[in-house]
Structures are given as structure tokens and as C-alpha cells.
Scaffold this motif. Structure first.
Motif, PDB file in Angstrom:
ATOM      1  N   TYR A 106      54.534 -12.056 -34.406  1.00 13.44           N
ATOM      2  CA  TYR A 106      55.606 -11.096 -34.187  1.00 13.44           C
ATOM      3  C   TYR A 106      55.509 -10.573 -32.756  1.00 13.44           C
ATOM      4  N   ILE A 107      56.653 -10.410 -32.113  1.00 10.44           N
ATOM      5  CA  ILE A 107      56.724  -9.846 -30.765  1.00 10.44           C
ATOM      6  C   ILE A 107      57.288  -8.438 -30.869  1.00 10.44           C
ATOM      7  N   VAL A 108      56.543  -7.453 -30.369  1.00 11.54           N
ATOM      8  CA  VAL A 108      57.057  -6.084 -30.250  1.00 11.54           C
ATOM      9  C   VAL A 108      57.208  -5.809 -28.763  1.00 11.54           C
ATOM     10  N   SER A 109      58.363  -5.286 -28.350  1.00 11.13           N
ATOM     11  CA  SER A 109      58.679  -5.307 -26.931  1.00 11.13           C
ATOM     12  C   SER A 109      59.471  -4.101 -26.479  1.00 11.13           C
ATOM     13  N   ALA A 110      59.515  -3.948 -25.154  1.00  8.32           N
ATOM     14  CA  ALA A 110      60.314  -2.938 -24.467  1.00  8.32           C
ATOM     15  C   ALA A 110      60.464  -3.410 -23.027  1.00  8.32           C
ATOM     16  N   HIS A 111      61.394  -2.814 -22.275  1.00  6.46           N
ATOM     17  CA  HIS A 111      61.511  -3.206 -20.866  1.00  6.46           C
ATOM     18  C   HIS A 111      60.916  -2.116 -19.987  1.00  6.46           C
ATOM     19  N   ASP A 146      46.663 -10.455 -40.325  1.00  7.37           N
ATOM     20  CA  ASP A 146      46.680 -11.863 -40.722  1.00  7.37           C
ATOM     21  C   ASP A 146      47.376 -12.705 -39.657  1.00  7.37           C
ATOM     22  N   ARG A 147      48.521 -12.212 -39.173  1.00  5.92           N
ATOM     23  CA  ARG A 147      49.305 -12.925 -38.173  1.00  5.92           C
ATOM     24  C   ARG A 147      49.133 -12.241 -36.815  1.00  5.92           C
ATOM     25  N   SER A 148      49.437 -12.951 -35.761  1.00  5.63           N
ATOM     26  CA  SER A 148      49.298 -12.410 -34.408  1.00  5.63           C
ATOM     27  C   SER A 148      50.452 -11.464 -34.092  1.00  5.63           C
ATOM     28  N   VAL A 149      50.178 -10.517 -33.205  1.00  8.09           N
ATOM     29  CA  VAL A 149      51.186  -9.578 -32.716  1.00  8.09           C
ATOM     30  C   VAL A 149      51.103  -9.562 -31.200  1.00  8.09           C
ATOM     31  N   GLN A 315      53.045  -4.340 -42.917  1.00 10.41           N
ATOM     32  CA  GLN A 315      53.459  -5.114 -44.075  1.00 10.41           C
ATOM     33  C   GLN A 315      53.704  -6.581 -43.720  1.00 10.41           C
ATOM     34  N   LEU A 316      54.354  -6.817 -42.577  1.00  9.99           N
ATOM     35  CA  LEU A 316      54.780  -8.165 -42.220  1.00  9.99           C
ATOM     36  C   LEU A 316      53.652  -9.013 -41.632  1.00  9.99           C
ATOM     37  N   ALA A 317      52.878  -8.420 -40.741  1.00 15.04           N
ATOM     38  CA  ALA A 317      51.786  -9.163 -40.101  1.00 15.04           C
ATOM     39  C   ALA A 317      50.503  -9.090 -40.909  1.00 15.04           C
TER      40      ALA A 317
END
Length: 326
Positions: A106-111, A146-149, A315-317
Motif C-alpha cells: 500500500y502507498i500512503v502519500s502526500a505532496h 503482513d504487507r509492505s507500506v 486492517q488492510l496491511a
């Protein structure tokens, strides 16, 4: 029309895959978020002014972001260089590596850039502070996913969104290889603090809500609606002060480059078209977009977005807490 749109959105959300029940591990990690840290992250970026692309202010802010990420414990900080219309620039990111499915992300982002001659405090230091506080808490030694962030800070959103656009074009074909994990979702944060009603008043509106938008006409609209619904459910489980409203007109932010490739949403203080474009924030791209012009309720509004996104990621990762060795 607005009622029909919301009714159709409700139908989409109700057809979404079921969301896991609240997790004690996620609740514990969300509880480690700190409002004062969130404010400190905003203050840290605003010291560089508006961070317009091509300026020394922008380059200094990139250096500062790298320093923060490394201070949290990330040794895998990457500067993604690209050529903009005004010359070379850099995005910057670090990644929390998943334990059981590191090749999914999952990618969490901002500019990180801004304009207007002020400090770009809301647009978009407030979004960057969300990503920084998530990165800080997820870096704690006992926190596993579990999954990468990936914690991503885009450059040059203000003049073409070519930082995110270049990354999406370059990396999409590499998904599933050693060079790039498979994308599972993009959660963009862009202007997080100001919902003072229309016309805007001096204080946060009693009806203030966090807007999570997706592109209703995108190829991944159904998947994006499910991602928005998962974040809305997380808001109800892990946040306190402000609710989430889902909209379907995502535009004018970096996640649009991903919406035909993967589930993508933007988290905002107001709807882009019906709110921000129509004047919901008088500080937008103005010299008054300064830290000092926001109140405690504005910072708490933004902090609710941190809780919401971390709850959803949990929940998702798949956030778990490692047991201490005996």
C-alpha cells in the motif's frame, strides 16, 4: 442530484467486501499516535516556506524529510529523481517491509511542495504530517505488518503533478519484480485541516467531516470504492472527533495517476469540486496558508485523518504486535 449520488455511493459501499472487525493490535498502535507530534511535523515543514518546486526551499525540505525518515529508523530511504518542465526534482520515500507478503504494498502519500508565498501549511504540510506520523508509529520495533507500506512524498504537485505521474509510469510495469512490489492501493492526503463550512467561518464547522474521494469513471472505480469504505469503517472504529464522508469526484491530486491501475482514493478536508474549488478555504494558495492561522480544532481535524488512515492500514496491511522475547 446530491441525494442520488449519495444513495448510489451507499449502494456501492454496501456491496464492498466485508471489513474485518476491530483489532486490539490496531487499536494499540493507533493509540500511539500523538497530536503534538502531528503538529510538530507540520511546523517542521513550514520552516521552509511554501517549498515551491525548483527552489532551494524545496530542496531543503527534501533533505529535512529524509532526516525525519531516517530518525524513525528507515534505512531504505529513496530519492526518486525525475525531470520536470522546470528541471530535475525528487520525490522521496521509505518503505515498511511486510513480514509475510513483502511483495504486496500500500502507498500512503502526500505532496511536499506548495505555492502561494506563505508556508503551505495546509496545502500540503498537513498531508505530509499524516504520512510522517504514520511512518513514525509503524517504525516502532514491535510493530509488524503482513504487507509492505510505502510512505511517499510527491514533488511538483502544484505545477503538473509530474512527480507522481512519472513514478506511476515508470514503476507500474515493474510491479511484482524485485524493483517494485505489487500495488494494492494508494491513499493520498491533500489538505487536511480546514472544514469551516460554506461560506467559511472562523471556526471548524459543527458538521465538519473528512472527505474520501475516488474516481467514479476510472477503471478501478469499484476497487477504489471498497478502499474508501474500508477507511470509513476504520474511522468509525479507531477515530473519535470527525466522521468520514465518501465522494466520487477525485480530481486535482496525485492519486489520479493511479486510479486506472489500482484502488486509489484521496483524503481531504473538503470535496475538491464542490468545496475547495468553490472557495471553502480562504488560505488555499495564499500567503496566509501559515501554521499560525490554524487553531487547535483544525489540527485535531487533521489528526483524525491520521487515526483513520492508520486504522484502515492496520486492517488492510495486517498490523500485528511482536511478542517480546522471553
Amino acid at each position: 442530484m446530491r441525494l442520488l449520488l449519495r444513495t448510489s455511493l451507499l449502494a456501492v459501499c454496501l456491496s464492498a467486501q466485508p471489513v474485518n472487525p476491530p483489532s486490539d493490535a490496531v487499536r494499540t498502535v493507533v493509540g500511539r499516535l500523538e497530536l503534538e507530534r502531528y503538529k510538530t511535523h507540520i511546523k517542521g515543514l513550514t520552516q521552509f516556506g511554501d517549498r515551491m518546486q525548483g527552489t532551494q526551499r524545496n530542496r531543503d525540505a527534501i533533505d529535512w524529510l529524509e532526516k525525519q525518515l531516517r530518525s524513525f529508523g528507515y534505512s531504505n530511504v529513496v530519492r526518486h529523481r525525475f525531470m520536470s518542465r522546470s528541471g530535475p526534482l525528487e520525490n522521496i520515500y521509505a518503505t515498511k517491509i511486510g513480514m509475510s507478503r513483502p511483495g504486496e504494498m500500500y502507498i500512503v502519500s502526500a505532496h511536499m511542495d506548495g505555492r502561494g508565498g506563505g508556508e503551505a501549511a495546509d496545502d500540503d504540510a498537513s498531508g505530509c504530517a499524516v504520512v510522517l506520523e504514520l511512518a513514525r508509529v509503524l517504525a516502532m520495533p514491535d510493530v509488524q505488518t503482513d504487507r509492505s507500506v510505502r510512505f511517499m512524498f510527491w514533488n511538483n504537485e502544484e505545477f503538473g503533478m509530474d512527480g507522481s505521474g512519472t513514478y506511476a509510469a515508470e514503476k507500474a510495469p515493474l510491479q511484482g519484480t524485485a524493483a517494485e512490489p505489487k500495488w494494492l492501493g494508494v491513499i493520498q492526503h491533500d489538505m487536511m485541516m480546514f472544514d469551516h463550512g460554506m461560506p467559511p467561518g472562523p471556526k471548524q464547522s459543527p458538521n465538519a467531516d473528512i472527505n474520501i474521494e475516488y474516481g467514479k469513471d476510472s477503471r478501478m472505480a469499484a476497487e477504489s470504492a471498497r478502499l474508501a469504505a474500508a477507511l470509513q469503517a476504520a474511522n468509525r472504529s479507531y477515530a473519535r472527533d470527525y466522521p468520514v464522508t465518501i465522494g466520487a469526484n477525485m480530481t486535482g491530486t496525485d492519486s489520479i495517476w493511479f486510479q486506472d491501475r489500482v484502488a486509489s482514493v484521496s483524503v481531504r478536508e473538503n470535496e475538491r469540486i464542490a468545496g475547495i474549488v468553490m472557495g471553502s478555504n480562504p488560505h488555499h494558495h495564499e500567503p496566509t496558508d501559515k501554521y499560525e492561522n490554524y487553531g487547535e480544532e483544525d489540527f485535531r481535524f487533521g489528526f483524525t485523518s491520521v487515526q483513520t488512515t492508520l486504522g484502515g492500514l492496520g486492517q488492510l496491511a495486517g498490523i500485528t504486535l511482536a511478542r517480546p522475547p522471553r
